[in-house]
Design a protein around this motif. Structure first.
Motif, PDB file in Angstrom:
ATOM      1  N   LYS A 138       0.828  -1.308   0.110  1.00  0.00           N
ATOM      2  CA  LYS A 138       0.082  -0.240   0.082  1.00  0.00           C
ATOM      3  C   LYS A 138       0.864   1.223  -0.045  1.00  0.00           C
ATOM      4  N   GLY A 139       0.412   2.269  -0.841  1.00  0.00           N
ATOM      5  CA  GLY A 139       1.245   3.488  -1.063  1.00  0.00           C
ATOM      6  C   GLY A 139       2.298   3.400  -1.961  1.00  0.00           C
ATOM      7  N   GLN A 140       2.832   2.230  -2.242  1.00  0.00           N
ATOM      8  CA  GLN A 140       3.921   2.420  -3.399  1.00  0.00           C
ATOM      9  C   GLN A 140       3.165   2.572  -4.936  1.00  0.00           C
ATOM     10  N   VAL A 141       2.144   1.788  -5.177  1.00  0.00           N
ATOM     11  CA  VAL A 141       1.712   2.151  -6.381  1.00  0.00           C
ATOM     12  C   VAL A 141       0.498   3.206  -6.295  1.00  0.00           C
ATOM     13  N   LYS A 142      -0.069   4.034  -7.258  1.00  0.00           N
ATOM     14  CA  LYS A 142      -1.301   4.660  -7.168  1.00  0.00           C
ATOM     15  C   LYS A 142      -1.663   4.862  -8.620  1.00  0.00           C
ATOM     16  N   CYS A 143      -2.790   4.287  -8.694  1.00  0.00           N
ATOM     17  CA  CYS A 143      -3.678   4.540 -10.272  1.00  0.00           C
ATOM     18  C   CYS A 143      -4.030   6.019 -10.478  1.00  0.00           C
ATOM     19  N   ARG A 144      -3.486   6.486 -11.662  1.00  0.00           N
ATOM     20  CA  ARG A 144      -3.647   7.922 -12.084  1.00  0.00           C
ATOM     21  C   ARG A 144      -5.270   8.226 -12.257  1.00  0.00           C
ATOM     22  N   LEU A 145      -6.084   6.938 -12.647  1.00  0.00           N
ATOM     23  CA  LEU A 145      -7.299   7.075 -12.747  1.00  0.00           C
ATOM     24  C   LEU A 145      -8.578   7.258 -11.527  1.00  0.00           C
ATOM     25  N   CYS A 146      -8.417   6.158 -10.772  1.00  0.00           N
ATOM     26  CA  CYS A 146      -9.002   6.014  -9.634  1.00  0.00           C
ATOM     27  C   CYS A 146      -8.581   6.450  -8.375  1.00  0.00           C
ATOM     28  N   LYS A 147      -7.139   6.401  -8.476  1.00  0.00           N
ATOM     29  CA  LYS A 147      -6.363   7.110  -7.219  1.00  0.00           C
ATOM     30  C   LYS A 147      -6.244   5.756  -6.190  1.00  0.00           C
ATOM     31  N   GLU A 148      -6.499   4.411  -6.709  1.00  0.00           N
ATOM     32  CA  GLU A 148      -6.260   3.229  -5.709  1.00  0.00           C
ATOM     33  C   GLU A 148      -5.132   2.881  -5.776  1.00  0.00           C
ATOM     34  N   ASP A 149      -4.558   1.790  -4.788  1.00  0.00           N
ATOM     35  CA  ASP A 149      -3.433   0.981  -4.764  1.00  0.00           C
ATOM     36  C   ASP A 149      -3.007   0.070  -5.736  1.00  0.00           C
ATOM     37  N   HIS A 150      -3.172   0.462  -7.056  1.00  0.00           N
ATOM     38  CA  HIS A 150      -2.720  -0.697  -8.096  1.00  0.00           C
ATOM     39  C   HIS A 150      -2.297   0.267  -9.388  1.00  0.00           C
ATOM     40  N   TRP A 151      -1.720  -0.360 -10.105  1.00  0.00           N
ATOM     41  CA  TRP A 151      -1.108  -0.081 -11.591  1.00  0.00           C
ATOM     42  C   TRP A 151      -2.157   0.647 -12.375  1.00  0.00           C
ATOM     43  N   THR A 152      -2.293   1.499 -13.154  1.00  0.00           N
ATOM     44  CA  THR A 152      -3.095   2.123 -13.898  1.00  0.00           C
ATOM     45  C   THR A 152      -3.473   1.250 -15.232  1.00  0.00           C
ATOM     46  N   LYS A 153      -2.621   0.535 -15.470  1.00  0.00           N
ATOM     47  CA  LYS A 153      -2.671  -0.538 -16.458  1.00  0.00           C
ATOM     48  C   LYS A 153      -4.063  -1.795 -15.986  1.00  0.00           C
ATOM     49  N   GLN A 154      -3.688  -1.981 -14.710  1.00  0.00           N
ATOM     50  CA  GLN A 154      -4.533  -2.916 -14.156  1.00  0.00           C
ATOM     51  C   GLN A 154      -5.922  -2.532 -13.413  1.00  0.00           C
ATOM     52  N   CYS A 155      -6.391  -1.128 -13.825  1.00  0.00           N
ATOM     53  CA  CYS A 155      -7.362  -0.455 -13.137  1.00  0.00           C
ATOM     54  C   CYS A 155      -8.586  -1.188 -13.761  1.00  0.00           C
ATOM     55  N   PRO A 156      -9.605  -1.525 -12.780  1.00  0.00           N
ATOM     56  CA  PRO A 156     -10.960  -2.228 -13.270  1.00  0.00           C
ATOM     57  C   PRO A 156     -11.852  -1.404 -14.158  1.00  0.00           C
ATOM     58  N   TYR A 157     -11.526  -0.025 -13.659  1.00  0.00           N
ATOM     59  CA  TYR A 157     -12.543   1.138 -14.308  1.00  0.00           C
ATOM     60  C   TYR A 157     -11.711   2.025 -15.393  1.00  0.00           C
ATOM     61  N   LYS A 158     -10.903   1.366 -15.875  1.00  0.00           N
ATOM     62  CA  LYS A 158      -9.935   1.684 -16.941  1.00  0.00           C
ATOM     63  C   LYS A 158     -10.860   2.141 -18.262  1.00  0.00           C
ATOM     64  N   ASP A 159     -12.118   1.266 -18.514  1.00  0.00           N
ATOM     65  CA  ASP A 159     -12.648   1.244 -19.770  1.00  0.00           C
ATOM     66  C   ASP A 159     -13.731   2.624 -19.645  1.00  0.00           C
TER      67      ASP A 159
END
Length: 288
Positions: free
Chosen positions: A123-144
């Motif tokens: 937690k805190g190492q990676v942050k999504c640019r779209l939903c601001k959650e702790d995961h990679w932007t490429k793996q964001c479930p709300y990417k579409d």
């Protein structure tokens, strides 16, 4: 069922049998569903005792492998024994079935604890640019859903250009404003050749209030930078106020966004009202 009977005989016969060490052989009789076994032994007083055991024969259906195993020939010290268990070497009792108990809830809780520890460590190492959650932007479930919206908002945002000078003249060199000295503070009213007048605080405050929107249903982890990234694509923002708890410093769930232009505020309300952000549905409306 066992019955102990003392066989009465003459003292001479008893002495001969005891001295010789020979006891009568075991007698076994079968009668339909019952079996009687007669055995002779010596008790603690050295007297001969006759033991008669009655057994009831019951038939049980077993697996084929168990039935085949019963037909195997005996070996070792039991090589000469008759078919079936020998009471001298085998104890027959009821079948004991083992039940392996395992608590599935405890196993699931252990797996959840392990997953939680892994999530907390990352937690805190990676942050999504779209939903601001702790995961990679490429793996964001709300990417579409979020990527097209973000692309459209960024595409409509125009680059800020330097406003033309009044009268169509060449741009003013900022280094020459205020006497041409570097590092000297120049009041806003004197920056454009002294022709610009200052604005009163009341007029500026009234203009800001007309372009202010109110955002509710925010999560506790929301920060001002998150609101800046969310509302900046719609236009220039003059001020952001995020209500926070004094003790914990977490968000209280609402904020006020002041735009410089009312058109930008109206566009933000039209797009972001009912928008899903950080697993919550935002409510964006005019500030009252």
């Amino acid at each position: 069922m066992s019955v102990d009977d003392v066989v009465k005989s003459s003292w001479a016969d008893e002495v001969e049998e005891v001295e010789g060490g020979n006891l009568p052989p075991t007698v076994e009789k079968s009668d339909g569903n019952s079996k009687t076994i007669t055995e002779y032994s010596l008790n603690e007083d050295g007297k001969k005792v006759k033991v008669t055991s009655h057994y009831r024969i019951e038939k049980h259906r077993v697996a084929r492998t168990i039935a085949e195993r019963k037909t195997w020939r005996k070996y070792g010290l039991s090589k000469n024994d008759k078919p079936g268990p020998n009471p001298a070497t085998t104890i027959t009792a009821e079948d004991v079935f083992m039940h392996f108990l395992s608590n599935k809830e405890e196993e699931q809780n252990e797996q959840e604890d392990i997953k939680k520890k892994l999530i907390d460590s990352q937690k805190g190492q990676v942050k999504c640019r779209l939903c601001k959650e702790d995961h990679w932007t490429k793996q964001c479930p709300y990417k579409d859903k979020l990527e097209p919206l973000r692309s459209s908002l960024l595409g409509e945002e125009k680059a800020e250009e330097e406003p033309p000078q009044p009268g169509g003249g060449p741009p003013v060199d900022k280094s020459k404003i205020g006497g041409g000295t570097q590092g000297k503070y120049v009041p806003p009213s004197m920056r454009d050749g002294g022709s610009k007048k200052g604005e009163s605080m009341m007029s500026a405050r009234g203009r800001d209030e007309t372009a202010t929107v109110r955002v509710t249903n925010l999560s506790e982890n929301t920060r001002e930078q998150d609101l800046q990234d969310l509302f900046r694509p719609f236009g220039d923002i003059s001020r952001i106020f995020l209500a926070k708890d004094k003790n914990t410093g977490q968000s209280k769930g609402f904020a006020f966004i002041n735009f410089k232009r009312r058109e930008d505020a109206a566009k933000a309300i039209q797009v972001l009202n009912g928008y899903g952000y950080d697993h919550l549905i935002l409510s964006v409306e005019w500030a009252k």
